[in-house]
Design an enzyme around this catalytic site. Structure first.
Site, PDB file in Angstrom:
ATOM      1  N   HIS A 262       0.819  -1.210   0.000  1.00  0.00           N
ATOM      2  CA  HIS A 262       0.000   0.000   0.000  1.00  0.00           C
ATOM      3  C   HIS A 262       0.857   1.267   0.000  1.00  0.00           C
ATOM      4  O   HIS A 262       0.352   2.351  -0.265  1.00  0.00           O
ATOM      5  CB  HIS A 262      -0.918  -0.011   1.238  1.00  0.00           C
TER       6      HIS A 262
ATOM      7  N   ASP B  52      -0.811   2.444  -5.585  1.00  0.00           N
ATOM      8  CA  ASP B  52      -0.746   0.992  -5.757  1.00  0.00           C
ATOM      9  C   ASP B  52      -2.052   0.510  -6.381  1.00  0.00           C
ATOM     10  O   ASP B  52      -3.104   1.108  -6.178  1.00  0.00           O
ATOM     11  CB  ASP B  52      -0.514   0.298  -4.413  1.00  0.00           C
TER      12      ASP B  52
ATOM     13  N   ASN C 253      -9.278   3.499  -1.804  1.00  0.00           N
ATOM     14  CA  ASN C 253      -9.755   4.511  -0.854  1.00  0.00           C
ATOM     15  C   ASN C 253      -9.014   5.839  -0.956  1.00  0.00           C
ATOM     16  O   ASN C 253      -9.607   6.896  -0.755  1.00  0.00           O
ATOM     17  CB  ASN C 253      -9.675   3.974   0.578  1.00  0.00           C
TER      18      ASN C 253
END
Length: 189
Positions: free
Chosen positions: A21, A92, A113
């Site tokens: 991430h 990512d 997100n």
């Protein structure tokens, strides 16, 4: 002077170092190292500045955590008066195989997100993003563990040269624009 904001998405804290991430942070760290610049802890993030052929380039690693990245992006765009066409977000991407690089001029957040929050805060999907594939070799229900898991040595052998290519993409984006850069780099495998 033309100004560009290059944002790498990730989470701050040692526990997130080298996780999938944090690939956006990894790209920006490599770019800063190659440019011989260092980050300062500033409002909403870690910021480094350089110039490429007379163009000011601001690197931003938001310290807001991934899901609130939009606040940092909006703040620095406003502070530095940077047009949205000169924003590049590095992120990512589970949908791409490890190390695959895809530059896009706009698009959906694809369930990410960080991108979702940026889109919500800026009120548009019309900003450039460089998606870096992290693969999806996880079992059902294990997505969070995969994304927050650390890269192993074999994965880093694949990823490291791709991070160098991502740094070339940043330079090309600043010097030649998104269309030229997409045509040049999206064809490469």
């Amino acid at each position: 002077m033309d100004k560009y904001l290059i944002v790498g998405l990730g989470n701050v804290g040692d526990e997130y170092d080298m996780t999938r991430h944090n690939t956006g942070f990894m790209v920006l760290d490599a770019f800063a190292k190659a440019s011989n610049i260092v980050y300062d802890d500033r409002r909403y993030g870690f910021v480094a500045e350089t110039s490429i052929k007379g163009r000011k380039v601001i690197l931003l690693k938001p310290s807001t955590y991934m899901n609130l990245s939009g606040n940092a992006v909006r703040y620095w765009m406003n502070k530095e008066n940077i047009d949205i066409t000169r924003l590049l977000v590095i992120v990512d991407d589970l949908a791409l195989p490890l190390g695959t690089l895809r530059l896009k001029a706009s698009g959906s957040n694809a369930g990410h997100n960080g991108l979702g929050n940026i889109q919500s805060v800026l009120g548009t999907q019309q900003y450039c993003r460089l998606r870096v594939g992290i693969g999806n070799e996880f079992q059902r229900g294990m997505q969070i563990q995969w994304v927050l898991g650390k890269y192993n040595d074999e994965e880093m052998k694949v990823l490291t040269p791709k991070i160098e290519t991502a740094c070339e993409i940043i330079k090309s984006f600043v010097l030649s624009g998104v269309d030229f850069t997409m045509n040049t780099f999206n064809k490469k495998r």
